[in-house]
Design a protein around this motif. Structure first.
Motif, PDB file in Angstrom:
ATOM      1  N   ASP A  34       0.844  -1.195   0.000  1.00  0.00           N
ATOM      2  CA  ASP A  34       0.000   0.000   0.000  1.00  0.00           C
ATOM      3  C   ASP A  34       0.878   1.243   0.000  1.00  0.00           C
ATOM      4  O   ASP A  34       1.967   1.269   0.585  1.00  0.00           O
ATOM      5  N   MET A  35       0.377   2.284  -0.667  1.00  0.00           N
ATOM      6  CA  MET A  35       1.109   3.553  -0.690  1.00  0.00           C
ATOM      7  C   MET A  35       0.943   4.246   0.649  1.00  0.00           C
ATOM      8  O   MET A  35      -0.121   4.193   1.262  1.00  0.00           O
ATOM      9  N   ARG A  38       2.161   9.990   2.159  1.00  0.00           N
ATOM     10  CA  ARG A  38       3.073  10.882   1.432  1.00  0.00           C
ATOM     11  C   ARG A  38       3.190  10.452  -0.023  1.00  0.00           C
ATOM     12  O   ARG A  38       3.185  11.286  -0.926  1.00  0.00           O
ATOM     13  N   GLU A  39       3.279   9.136  -0.282  1.00  0.00           N
ATOM     14  CA  GLU A  39       3.377   8.638  -1.653  1.00  0.00           C
ATOM     15  C   GLU A  39       2.105   8.948  -2.440  1.00  0.00           C
ATOM     16  O   GLU A  39       2.168   9.347  -3.608  1.00  0.00           O
ATOM     17  N   ALA A  40       0.957   8.781  -1.794  1.00  0.00           N
ATOM     18  CA  ALA A  40      -0.316   9.071  -2.458  1.00  0.00           C
ATOM     19  C   ALA A  40      -0.419  10.558  -2.793  1.00  0.00           C
ATOM     20  O   ALA A  40      -0.844  10.934  -3.885  1.00  0.00           O
ATOM     21  N   ASN A  42       2.108  12.667  -3.241  1.00  0.00           N
ATOM     22  CA  ASN A  42       3.060  12.968  -4.308  1.00  0.00           C
ATOM     23  C   ASN A  42       2.530  12.515  -5.662  1.00  0.00           C
ATOM     24  O   ASN A  42       2.734  13.202  -6.668  1.00  0.00           O
ATOM     25  N   ALA A  43       1.836  11.379  -5.715  1.00  0.00           N
ATOM     26  CA  ALA A  43       1.264  10.909  -6.973  1.00  0.00           C
ATOM     27  C   ALA A  43       0.189  11.874  -7.461  1.00  0.00           C
ATOM     28  O   ALA A  43       0.131  12.204  -8.654  1.00  0.00           O
ATOM     29  N   GLU A  44      -0.658  12.344  -6.552  1.00  0.00           N
ATOM     30  CA  GLU A  44      -1.702  13.305  -6.926  1.00  0.00           C
ATOM     31  C   GLU A  44      -1.093  14.615  -7.410  1.00  0.00           C
ATOM     32  O   GLU A  44      -1.517  15.182  -8.416  1.00  0.00           O
ATOM     33  N   SER A  46       1.804  15.037  -8.698  1.00  0.00           N
ATOM     34  CA  SER A  46       2.462  14.812  -9.975  1.00  0.00           C
ATOM     35  C   SER A  46       1.467  14.929 -11.120  1.00  0.00           C
ATOM     36  O   SER A  46       1.742  15.573 -12.134  1.00  0.00           O
ATOM     37  N   VAL A  47       0.291  14.345 -10.950  1.00  0.00           N
ATOM     38  CA  VAL A  47      -0.743  14.439 -11.990  1.00  0.00           C
ATOM     39  C   VAL A  47      -1.199  15.883 -12.144  1.00  0.00           C
ATOM     40  O   VAL A  47      -1.334  16.391 -13.262  1.00  0.00           O
TER      41      VAL A  47
END
Length: 72
Positions: A34-35, A38-40, A42-44, A46-47
């Protein structure tokens, strides 16, 4: 001939969508961990960053076109 129009007992909806079976569709586990939060995030971001860059490039192109017209 009638069997060609029956489609294995399925009925066609008026909006062109094929009916789904009554089973619930769910994605199985991916095998990835699971992310983290912080990873989630950063992914958002980035988009969203891609969207912002594209909007800035469109604006820059417009400004460049106006500058070319004014230079002539």
């Amino acid at each position: 001939m009638a069997s060609m129009h029956h489609h294995q007992g399925r009925t066609r909806r008026d909006d062109g969508q094929l009916p789904l079976d009554d089973q619930q569709l769910a994605a199985g586990p991916s095998g990835l961990p699971d992310m983290t939060g912080r990873e989630a995030m950063n992914a958002e971001l980035s988009v969203l960053g891609i969207d912002v860059v594209l909007a800035a490039l469109r604006h820059h192109r417009h400004v460049q076109e106006v500058a070319e017209v004014l230079a002539t």
